[in-house]
Design a protein around this motif. Sequence first.
Motif, PDB file in Angstrom:
ATOM      1  N   GLY A 230     -52.932 -32.423  61.474  1.00  0.00           N
ATOM      2  CA  GLY A 230     -53.764 -33.439  62.105  1.00  0.00           C
ATOM      3  C   GLY A 230     -54.205 -33.072  63.514  1.00  0.00           C
ATOM      4  N   ARG A 231     -53.539 -32.121  64.148  1.00  0.00           N
ATOM      5  CA  ARG A 231     -53.860 -31.774  65.531  1.00  0.00           C
ATOM      6  C   ARG A 231     -54.814 -30.586  65.618  1.00  0.00           C
ATOM      7  N   LEU A 232     -55.228 -30.062  64.451  1.00  0.00           N
ATOM      8  CA  LEU A 232     -56.027 -28.829  64.442  1.00  0.00           C
ATOM      9  C   LEU A 232     -57.272 -28.925  65.318  1.00  0.00           C
ATOM     10  N   GLU A 233     -57.989 -30.070  65.201  1.00  0.00           N
ATOM     11  CA  GLU A 233     -59.247 -30.186  65.951  1.00  0.00           C
ATOM     12  C   GLU A 233     -58.994 -30.514  67.414  1.00  0.00           C
ATOM     13  N   ALA A 234     -58.069 -31.475  67.664  1.00  0.00           N
ATOM     14  CA  ALA A 234     -57.895 -31.982  69.018  1.00  0.00           C
ATOM     15  C   ALA A 234     -57.139 -31.002  69.915  1.00  0.00           C
ATOM     16  N   GLU A 235     -56.038 -30.454  69.417  1.00  0.00           N
ATOM     17  CA  GLU A 235     -55.242 -29.550  70.259  1.00  0.00           C
ATOM     18  C   GLU A 235     -54.779 -28.344  69.447  1.00  0.00           C
TER      19      GLU A 235
ATOM     20  N   HIS B 224     -53.440 -22.523  50.656  1.00  0.00           N
ATOM     21  CA  HIS B 224     -53.890 -22.424  49.262  1.00  0.00           C
ATOM     22  C   HIS B 224     -55.015 -23.407  48.965  1.00  0.00           C
ATOM     23  N   ASP B 225     -55.476 -24.086  50.027  1.00  0.00           N
ATOM     24  CA  ASP B 225     -56.507 -25.092  49.877  1.00  0.00           C
ATOM     25  C   ASP B 225     -57.794 -24.555  50.518  1.00  0.00           C
ATOM     26  N   ALA B 226     -58.829 -24.435  49.702  1.00  0.00           N
ATOM     27  CA  ALA B 226     -60.071 -23.815  50.174  1.00  0.00           C
ATOM     28  C   ALA B 226     -60.668 -24.589  51.354  1.00  0.00           C
ATOM     29  N   ASP B 227     -60.555 -25.898  51.334  1.00  0.00           N
ATOM     30  CA  ASP B 227     -61.119 -26.678  52.440  1.00  0.00           C
ATOM     31  C   ASP B 227     -60.408 -26.363  53.751  1.00  0.00           C
ATOM     32  N   LEU B 228     -59.079 -26.327  53.693  1.00  0.00           N
ATOM     33  CA  LEU B 228     -58.312 -26.012  54.892  1.00  0.00           C
ATOM     34  C   LEU B 228     -58.650 -24.606  55.378  1.00  0.00           C
ATOM     35  N   GLN B 229     -58.791 -23.692  54.425  1.00  0.00           N
ATOM     36  CA  GLN B 229     -59.123 -22.321  54.800  1.00  0.00           C
ATOM     37  C   GLN B 229     -60.468 -22.275  55.526  1.00  0.00           C
ATOM     38  N   ARG B 230     -61.443 -23.044  55.027  1.00  0.00           N
ATOM     39  CA  ARG B 230     -62.749 -23.089  55.700  1.00  0.00           C
ATOM     40  C   ARG B 230     -62.621 -23.673  57.108  1.00  0.00           C
ATOM     41  N   GLN B 231     -61.751 -24.683  57.223  1.00  0.00           N
ATOM     42  CA  GLN B 231     -61.552 -25.316  58.532  1.00  0.00           C
ATOM     43  C   GLN B 231     -60.985 -24.305  59.539  1.00  0.00           C
ATOM     44  N   ILE B 232     -60.041 -23.499  59.056  1.00  0.00           N
ATOM     45  CA  ILE B 232     -59.435 -22.486  59.943  1.00  0.00           C
ATOM     46  C   ILE B 232     -60.477 -21.456  60.373  1.00  0.00           C
ATOM     47  N   PHE B 233     -61.286 -20.997  59.432  1.00  0.00           N
ATOM     48  CA  PHE B 233     -62.335 -20.040  59.804  1.00  0.00           C
ATOM     49  C   PHE B 233     -63.229 -20.630  60.874  1.00  0.00           C
ATOM     50  N   SER B 234     -63.544 -21.901  60.724  1.00  0.00           N
ATOM     51  CA  SER B 234     -64.430 -22.529  61.690  1.00  0.00           C
ATOM     52  C   SER B 234     -63.754 -22.621  63.069  1.00  0.00           C
ATOM     53  N   LEU B 235     -62.439 -22.909  63.083  1.00  0.00           N
ATOM     54  CA  LEU B 235     -61.693 -22.912  64.348  1.00  0.00           C
ATOM     55  C   LEU B 235     -61.708 -21.542  65.008  1.00  0.00           C
ATOM     56  N   LEU B 236     -61.694 -20.515  64.169  1.00  0.00           N
ATOM     57  CA  LEU B 236     -61.679 -19.141  64.677  1.00  0.00           C
ATOM     58  C   LEU B 236     -63.084 -18.693  65.066  1.00  0.00           C
ATOM     59  N   ASN B 237     -64.026 -19.634  64.952  1.00  0.00           N
ATOM     60  CA  ASN B 237     -65.405 -19.319  65.304  1.00  0.00           C
ATOM     61  C   ASN B 237     -66.007 -18.270  64.365  1.00  0.00           C
ATOM     62  N   ILE B 238     -65.509 -18.304  63.120  1.00  0.00           N
ATOM     63  CA  ILE B 238     -66.109 -17.449  62.090  1.00  0.00           C
ATOM     64  C   ILE B 238     -67.034 -18.351  61.277  1.00  0.00           C
ATOM     65  N   SER B 239     -68.307 -18.054  61.299  1.00  0.00           N
ATOM     66  CA  SER B 239     -69.271 -18.929  60.634  1.00  0.00           C
ATOM     67  C   SER B 239     -69.076 -18.877  59.122  1.00  0.00           C
ATOM     68  N   ALA B 240     -69.594 -19.888  58.452  1.00  0.00           N
ATOM     69  CA  ALA B 240     -69.494 -19.918  56.993  1.00  0.00           C
ATOM     70  C   ALA B 240     -70.141 -18.684  56.385  1.00  0.00           C
ATOM     71  N   ASP B 241     -71.270 -18.272  56.969  1.00  0.00           N
ATOM     72  CA  ASP B 241     -71.967 -17.082  56.459  1.00  0.00           C
ATOM     73  C   ASP B 241     -71.112 -15.833  56.625  1.00  0.00           C
ATOM     74  N   GLU B 242     -70.537 -15.712  57.836  1.00  0.00           N
ATOM     75  CA  GLU B 242     -69.682 -14.562  58.134  1.00  0.00           C
ATOM     76  C   GLU B 242     -68.480 -14.540  57.185  1.00  0.00           C
ATOM     77  N   ALA B 243     -67.853 -15.709  57.016  1.00  0.00           N
ATOM     78  CA  ALA B 243     -66.688 -15.800  56.135  1.00  0.00           C
ATOM     79  C   ALA B 243     -67.063 -15.396  54.718  1.00  0.00           C
ATOM     80  N   LYS B 244     -68.219 -15.839  54.300  1.00  0.00           N
ATOM     81  CA  LYS B 244     -68.669 -15.530  52.947  1.00  0.00           C
ATOM     82  C   LYS B 244     -68.891 -14.032  52.784  1.00  0.00           C
ATOM     83  N   LEU B 245     -69.476 -13.435  53.824  1.00  0.00           N
ATOM     84  CA  LEU B 245     -69.765 -12.009  53.795  1.00  0.00           C
ATOM     85  C   LEU B 245     -68.470 -11.185  53.724  1.00  0.00           C
TER      86      LEU B 245
END
Length: 591
Positions: A466-471, A497-518
Amino acid sequence: MAEQLGDLTRTHTCGALRPEDVGADAVLLGWVHRVRDLGGLLFVDIRDRAGITQIVFDKDDEALMAKAKRLRSEFVIGAAGHVRRRSAETVNPKLPTGEVEIVVRRLVLLNEAKTPPFTIADETPVSEDVRLKYRYLDLRRAQLQANMGLRHRVTMVIRRYFDAHGFWEIETPILTKSTPEGARDYLVPSRVHPGEFYALPQSPQLFKQILMIGGVDRYVQICRCFRDEDLRADRQPEFTQVDVEMSFARPETIFGMIEPLMREVFAVIGREIATPFQRMAYADAMARYGSDKPDLRPGMPIQDIRELFRASSFRVFRDIVANGGTVRGFVVPDAAGYSGTEVRALEDEAKSLGATGLVWARRAADGAITSSVMKALGEPAVAQLLEATGVQPGGLLLVVAGEPDTASKLLGQLRLNVARRKGLLKPDDYAFAWVVDFPLLAWDAGEQRYVSMHHPFTSPHEDDIGRLEAEPAEVRAKAYDLVLNGSEIGGGSIRIHDADLQRQIFSLLNISADEAKLRFGFFLDALEYGTPPHGGIALGLDRLCAILTGESSIREVIAFPKTAAAVDPMSDAPSPVDPKQLRELHLAIKR
RNA sequence: GGGGUGGUAGUUCAGUUGGUUAGAACGCCGGCCUGUCACGCCGGAGGCCGCGGGUUCGAGUCCCGUCCACCCCGCCA
């Protein structure tokens, strides 16, 4: 000059013969270890991997003796004869075969040898440079023979263990896909696809996770990994991991699998180790030992003594504390022998490690109190300080003030240096710990973004999701390192193991969806098809073997290691290649 | 990329304040030796003092540069 093996068949190794073999015919094949020529009587120690056996020639057989006189160190010979019991006075108690010898009837000179650049037969130290250039000779010496043998036995124990627990050993690709995060990749140009490259794996991370998605359930691989980073005593550009992954695993599942394995591994050197291993939060490791891989052998934990200085008369420390800094120190017990000069040397050492200064206080064996800040603090405050930190008579307290992380890291270094000099880092003491609760992310000031502390597939602690976005900096990871004697011998995590969470982490790491896909598209796709919860660990086999053999460098447990400049002095790799090869690979060298 | 230590015989090392022919041990080569086992004894060969430049009447030694090795920091998710 060299003779053929012909019908010569080895009957025993050079370490096999015992008194019960007396009278038997024996054929030994091996290297000339040493020659002792007494004139009319000549002894040769013949050596192979298994040991050394003395063989004897005497002048009764003139032709045979003449041939024996030609023998030199490291010639390869075959000796056929009968096993004779040595007389009581001539038994050599230093050799397992020392109660017998072979009276040679037939000597076959299988090969001559140039005089080796260093002696195989003794343990005289030789510069590593020379040893690496002539690695095939170094490998004949007792030290590397023992190390290679031990590494083999450890590897076998590991394979048997995982087999017994239902793991499948599965190979993953060596030619794989480059991924942006992490260490620098070794790249392999593609001939078929101009301008495209494979990467050698830094670890089989994604493949082992995909094996879990593939229903393998339990996977192990003893695999080579490659990282193009600068070398250290415990780092080679290619190294071996025991790579493990389990479906439906919690951290405790992994600990419970690895701890008994360590018991079996240490049984190989005849040592019993205590399980379960200590668990230590990352934050505690950093605070108490100034390291995420604490060496727990010497004790001497770092203590936070900030509160003692909050209202102190010692203005320097009081100001540091008032400004959010800290005061930390550790106690060296039995330091009565430290002279004033040695204490001043510690001050210099602390400064060279980056400290502004080092404050010390000590209680002499007779109880007398001295300190570098006696005037500034006054004796009662120094006494209180010694009391609070538990300094016994003869003890020495070393104190550094400053920014918390810096102060602890510095004290951690100082602590290890002191421990080393006091002989507290005994190589045959084994202090294990699981370091847990790593931060998920670390701020990269250079790139101005968060980066994964472990890797981007590490699951956040469920209480912290729950703190991923805020802190994000406060989020703990379900990651763990196995630490032994100040060395990180393993690391792993429970994975996302959850694709949504994995996408959220990539976004936190400033890896764009396109970059992640590539970069990871295949993996993100796979995650969507019913991924079981899973997690694992990778153990550093080289580091583990170095500790088991008491070696201070992993080069001593690797048959063909590279130098600190990533060069193999034996084969002379790396080296330029033929222009034709470059053309085929669509490469041009820029000068 | 930065810091530290080192580089002299095949190997491991010593080499004074800059001084005349650079030493030791082991190894190697030759000789002697029938119970050695790190055999012993006698004799001998073996050096681009890492490489390049400089200072000096003179450099293994001092200075600058460079290469190599090792250790540490950075780096190594």
